[in-house]
Design an enzyme around this catalytic site. Structure first.
Site, short mmCIF file in Angstrom:
data_model
loop_
_atom_site.label_atom_id
_atom_site.label_comp_id
_atom_site.label_asym_id
_atom_site.label_seq_id
_atom_site.Cartn_x
_atom_site.Cartn_y
_atom_site.Cartn_z
N CYS A 1 -4.68 -0.98 -1.56
CA CYS A 1 -5.22 0.37 -1.54
C CYS A 1 -6.59 0.39 -2.21
O CYS A 1 -6.92 -0.49 -3.01
CB CYS A 1 -4.27 1.33 -2.23
SG CYS A 1 -3.73 0.74 -3.82
N CYS B 1 0.87 -1.17 0.00
CA CYS B 1 0.00 0.00 0.00
C CYS B 1 0.91 1.22 0.00
O CYS B 1 2.12 1.10 -0.18
CB CYS B 1 -0.93 -0.02 1.20
SG CYS B 1 -2.45 0.90 0.92
N CYS C 1 -2.65 3.72 -6.15
CA CYS C 1 -2.03 2.45 -5.80
C CYS C 1 -0.61 2.41 -6.34
O CYS C 1 -0.38 2.73 -7.50
CB CYS C 1 -2.81 1.29 -6.43
SG CYS C 1 -3.79 0.38 -5.28
#
Length: 160
Positions: A79, A7, A87
């Site tokens: 994400c 993430c 992302c």
């Protein structure tokens, strides 16, 4: 097989993915987590949630994808691009899949609403990881196309 939960901040969702995966994974499968722009600290609510679930987090820390202790075989981005998050795109010869989960650390509300958001993120990741680990991993470890299709299905269907 090394799985990277990736993430942006590596403080909450990717940490939950790493911890749950390692708690449930069979021998030979290991998860790490990282961020493209790590916050440098783990989210206290995420740590408390994992502790409440009996999932150890000792030794985990917020880290950059530039300093991974091992090379990943699989990268799972977590994400929530639908929420406008960018992302990170991991480059390299890895199998990639996306399992978007809303970031509970951005919830503003009552304690109950915030706790509910963390519980929801945990349950989504736990269900998806459970579905992943229920796959015939020995077979799929040598069939990357089928493994990718299964991981994409799990992410798209919320652990169907």
């Amino acid at each position: 097989m090394n799985v990277l939960f990736l993430c942006t901040g590596n403080s909450c969702r990717s940490l939950i993915g790493e911890a749950v995966f390692n708690h449930l994974a069979p021998a030979g499968w290991h998860a790490i987590s990282a961020g493209s722009q790590p916050t440098g600290k783990l989210n206290e609510r995420a740590l408390a949630l994992l502790a409440d679930k009996g999932i150890p987090t000792q030794g985990y820390y917020s880290k950059s994808w530039d300093n991974l202790p091992v090379a990943p075989d699989i990268v799972v981005t977590v994400c929530a691009s639908a929420a406008g998050e960018t992302c990170p795109a991991y480059l390299g010869p890895v199998l990639r899949t996306h399992w978007g989960v809303d970031d509970p650390s951005h919830i503003v509300g009552t304690e109950d609403e915030i706790n509910s958001a963390f519980e929801t993120a945990y349950m989504i990741l736990r269900a998806r990881i459970g579905a992943f680990l229920a796959l015939p991993l020995d077979e799929l470890a040598t069939d990357r196309a089928r493994l990718k299709a299964e991981l994409d299905r799990i992410g798209g269907n919320g652990a169907a």
